[in-house]
Write an enzyme that holds these catalytic residues in place. Structure first.
Site, short mmCIF file in Angstrom:
data_model
loop_
_atom_site.label_atom_id
_atom_site.label_comp_id
_atom_site.label_asym_id
_atom_site.label_seq_id
_atom_site.Cartn_x
_atom_site.Cartn_y
_atom_site.Cartn_z
N HIS A 251 6.76 -26.45 10.17
CA HIS A 251 7.94 -26.91 9.88
C HIS A 251 8.29 -28.35 10.72
CE1 HIS A 251 8.24 -23.18 7.96
NE2 HIS A 251 8.83 -22.29 9.22
N HIS B 218 9.03 -23.31 3.86
CA HIS B 218 10.47 -23.11 3.33
C HIS B 218 11.53 -24.28 3.72
CE1 HIS B 218 11.24 -20.69 6.95
NE2 HIS B 218 12.45 -21.11 6.78
N ASP C 241 3.06 -21.33 14.72
CA ASP C 241 4.05 -20.85 13.98
C ASP C 241 5.16 -21.76 13.52
OD1 ASP C 241 5.76 -18.53 12.70
OD2 ASP C 241 6.95 -18.86 14.35
N ARG D 153 0.76 -1.21 -0.10
CA ARG D 153 0.06 -0.07 -0.08
C ARG D 153 0.87 1.25 -0.11
NH1 ARG D 153 -3.05 -1.67 5.13
NH2 ARG D 153 -0.69 -2.16 5.57
#
Ligand code: NDP
Ligand code: BG6
Length: 488
Positions: free
Chosen positions: A238, A176, A233, A53
Site C-alpha cells: 500500500h 485494494h 504487510d 475446507r
C-alpha cells in the site's frame, strides 16, 4: 479506461472465491459483490462459488453470507434474493484434486474468475490443482491478494506458478488501496490539471509524507502478521503504491501498461537501504500496553502470547533517485494502535525565498502544503497563506483551499463504496489498470528485502511505543533531524 477497450462483464460466467468463508471474503468481497448486484452491475447469469475446507453446501453458505453482510448493514430484500440465487459452495481442499473436482462440476463456460482469498502459501498448489482439473483455462482470470510472497524469492516462486497456468494478461494482483476513490483522484489531480505538474518536482517541493495509521490491533490475525510485520504487510504494497502514484512521470495513456511502466520506474529509482542507512533513516516499533480511543489496550506480545521481534510500526526516509526528485526526501510511516485512523499524503512545498512582510507576519509564514486525505475523510486541500482580517499590523495565517468531494459534489451522507467494489468490477470488465504487474511486485520486494536484511545486519529490533501513540520517539527524530515535522 474507456469501456470500448474492455471486455463485456456478461462474458464472465463464474466468480470463484477460494477462501470463501474467510475474513476478507466475509468483510469485503461478498458485501462488495452484493452492492454491485444491487446497483445492477452484475450480469444476470453470473454465479458466485465460495470454496473452503469446512463442511457445508450452497444453502448453508447462503445463510453464512447473509449473516456476514447483515452484520454490516440492512439488506434490501429484492437485491438479496437475486444475490442469494447466485451463491454456491464447495467444501474442499483447493490444494488437492477434490477442490478441482468439486468446482469442475459447478463452474460455467465462458470467462471464469478465480479470486485467491487464501494464504499466499497455498497459491502455487491451488493454481496447479485447478489447472490439472480443468477449472483454469486460457480465458480464466486469476485475482491474487497481497502479499504475494514474503520476500523476492517466495514472490518469484508464486509468480512462476501463476505464470505456468495463466498468461500475465489474465492475472490481476490486487492492492485494494488502488480501488480507493481518493487514490484515483490523485491521478486526476496530477494529470487532469495544469496547475501542479510544473511544480511537481525538486525545484518546488521540499518533501513528501505518506502516513497510514490504524487504531486497530493485530488481534486474531497475529499468526499471519507475526511472520510479516508492518514492513511486509503494509509498506511493501500500500505505502509503495501510494509513493509510486505521487512520484511517477505522467503515463502516455491511462492504460494498464503505460501506468504500470511508470510505477515500476519509480520503484527502480528507490535508493537501496544499507546497514548504515537503516540506522539513520528507518524506525521499527512494536506497541506495548496503552490507551487507544479511551480504552485500555493490551500489548502486541500479549496478543501473540509470547515475545516477538515483529514490528507493528515502521517509518522510513526514502529517496527517489532520479532527475525529478533528486534531494527530496519521502517520509513513509504506518502502524497499528496509533492514536487515530489516518491515511494521508502531504506534499510540502519549499519555503518562500524572501519575505516582504514585517517580522511578526514573517514568523507566521508556513510553506504551502497539499494535503490529500484518503481516510477517514476523503479530502484534498491546499494550505495557503492569507492575511488575517483586521486593521492592525499585517498578520498572516494558513487557510485550506478545500476540494472536499462530499461537500463540493453534495453527496454528503452517501454510502462510501468499498474499494473492492471498483476492483471487482474492473476484473469483471477485464481492465488491469488498477492492478499490480509482476515486475512491480518483484521490484517492491527487492527494495523491502534490502531494508529487512539491513535491519538484520544492523541488529535493529523494534522499539516499544505505548498503544495510542504515534510510534517510538525515533519516528519524530527521523523527520525532525531535517527541521521538518509530521503533519499530525
Ligand atoms: P482467513 O484465514 O480469514 O481465511 C482463509 C480462508 O481460506 C478460509 O475461508 C479458510 O477456510 C480457507 N482455506 C484455508 N486453507 C484452505 C484450503 N487448503 N483449501 C480451501 N480453502 C482453504 O484469511 P483472510 O481472509 O484474512 O485472508 C485471505 C487472503 O487475503 C490472504 O492472502 C491475506 O493476506 C489477504 N488479505 C486479507 C485482508 C483482510 O482484511 N482479511 C486484507 C488484505 C489482504 P477453511 O479453514 O474452512 O478451509
Ligand atoms: C491490509 C493489511 O492489506 O490492509 C491490514 O493486511 C490492514 O493489516 C489493512 O489493516 C488496512 O486497509 P484499510 O483499507 O482499512 O486501510
Amino acid at each position: 479506461m474507456p469501456f470500448d477497450t474492455m471486455s463485456d462483464p456478461a462474458d464472465v460466467s463464474t466468480l470463484v472465491i477460494l477462501g470463501g468463508s474467510g475474513d476478507l471474503a466475509r468483510r469485503m468481497l461478498l458485501p462488495s459483490l452484493y452492492h454491485l448486484d444491487a446497483d445492477g452491475l452484475l450480469s444476470p447469469a453470473l454465479k458466485i462459488i465460495g470454496v473452503a475446507r469446512a463442511e457445508g453446501d450452497g444453502a448453508s453458505y447462503v445463510k453464512d453470507v447473509k449473516a456476514a453482510i447483515e452484520s454490516r448493514e440492512e439488506l434490501d430484500a429484492a437485491a438479496w434474493k437475486r444475490f442469494a440465487e447466485r451463491l454456491d459452495y464447495c467444501a474442499a481442499d483447493v490444494t488437492k484434486p477434490e477442490g478441482a473436482a468439486c468446482l469442475a462440476g459447478k463452474v460455467g463456460e465462458g470467462v471464469r474468475i478465480i479470486f485467491f482469498a487464501l494464504s499466499p502459501s497455498l497459491y502455487s498448489a491451488a493454481c496447479a490443482g485447478l489447472k490439472a482439473g480443468g477449472v483454469i483455462d486460457d480465458k480464466t482470470r486469476l485475482v491474487l491478494e497481497k502479499p504475494i510472497g514474503r520476500d523476492l524469492e517466495t514472490s518469484k516462486a508464486i509468480n512462476a506458478a501463476v505464470a505456468a497456468v495463466a498468461d500475465e494478461a489474465n492475472v490481476f494482483r490486487i492492492d485494494h488501496y488502488l480501488g480507493k476513490e481518493t487514490v484515483q483522484n490523485l491521478l486526476a489531480l496530477r494529470f487532469a490539471n495544469t496547475l501542479f505538474e510544473p511544480l511537481w518536482n525538486a525545484t518546488a517541493i521540499d518533501h513528501v509524507q505518506i502516513t497510514i495509521a490504524e487504531t486497530e490491533k493485530v488481534g486474531d490475525r497475529w499468526a499471519y502478521y507475526d511472520e510479516y510485520g508492518a514492513l511486509r504487510d503494509m509498506l511493501q504494497n500500500h505505502l509503495l503504491q501510494l509513493l509510486c502514484l505521487v512520484a511517477m512521470e505522467p503515463p502516455a495513456k491511462l492504460d494498464p501498461d503505460s501506468t504500470r511502466d511508470e510505477k515500476v520506474k519509480v520503484l527502480r529509482s528507490l535508493k537501496p537501504a544499507t546497514r548504515a542507512s537503516v540506522i539513520h533513516d528507518t524506525v521499527r516499533g512494536q506497541y506495548g500496553a496503552g490507551v487507544v480511543e479511551g480504552q485500555q489496550a493490551a500489548s502486541y506480545e500479549t496478543e501473540v502470547g509470547r515475545p516477538s521481534d515483529t514490528e507493528t510500526f515502521v517509518a522510513l526516509r526514502v529517496e527517489v533517485d532520479n532527475w525529478r526528485w533528486a534531494g527530496v526526501p519521502f517520509f513513509l510511516r504506518t502502524g497499528k494502535r496509533m492514536p487515530e485512523r489516518l491515511t494521508q499524503i502531504v506534499i510540502q512545498f519549499k519555503p518562500l525565498p524572501h519575505s516582504i512582510f514585517g517580522t511578526a507576519a514573517s514568523e507566521d509564514l508556513e510553506s504551502n502544503r497539499l494535503i490529500i486525505d484518503l481516510q477517514p475523510l476523503e479530502d484534498i486541500s491546499l494550505v495557503m497563506m492569507m492575511k488575517r482580517p483586521g486593521l492592525g499590523d499585517t498578520r498572516l495565517q494558513p487557510l485550506p483551499l478545500s476540494l472536499s468531494l462530499a461537500k463540493t459534489l453534495g453527496d454528503d451522507g452517501g454510502r462510501r463504496r468499498i474499494a473492492y467494489e471498483r476492483l471487482l468490477l474492473d476484473v469483471l470488465r477485464g481492465d488491469r489498470t488498477l492492478f499490480v504487474r509482476r515486475d512491480e511486485v518483484e521490484q517492491a520486494w527487492t527494495f523491502v528485502d534490502g531494508v529487512a536484511s539491513a535491519w538484520a545486519e544492523a541488529g535493529m529490533k523494534p522499539r516499544p511505543y505505548p498503544a495510542g501513540n504515534w510510534g517510538p520517539s525515533g519516528a519524530f527524530a527521523l523527520i525532525e533531524r531535517g527541521g521538518r515535522t509530521w503533519n499530525d
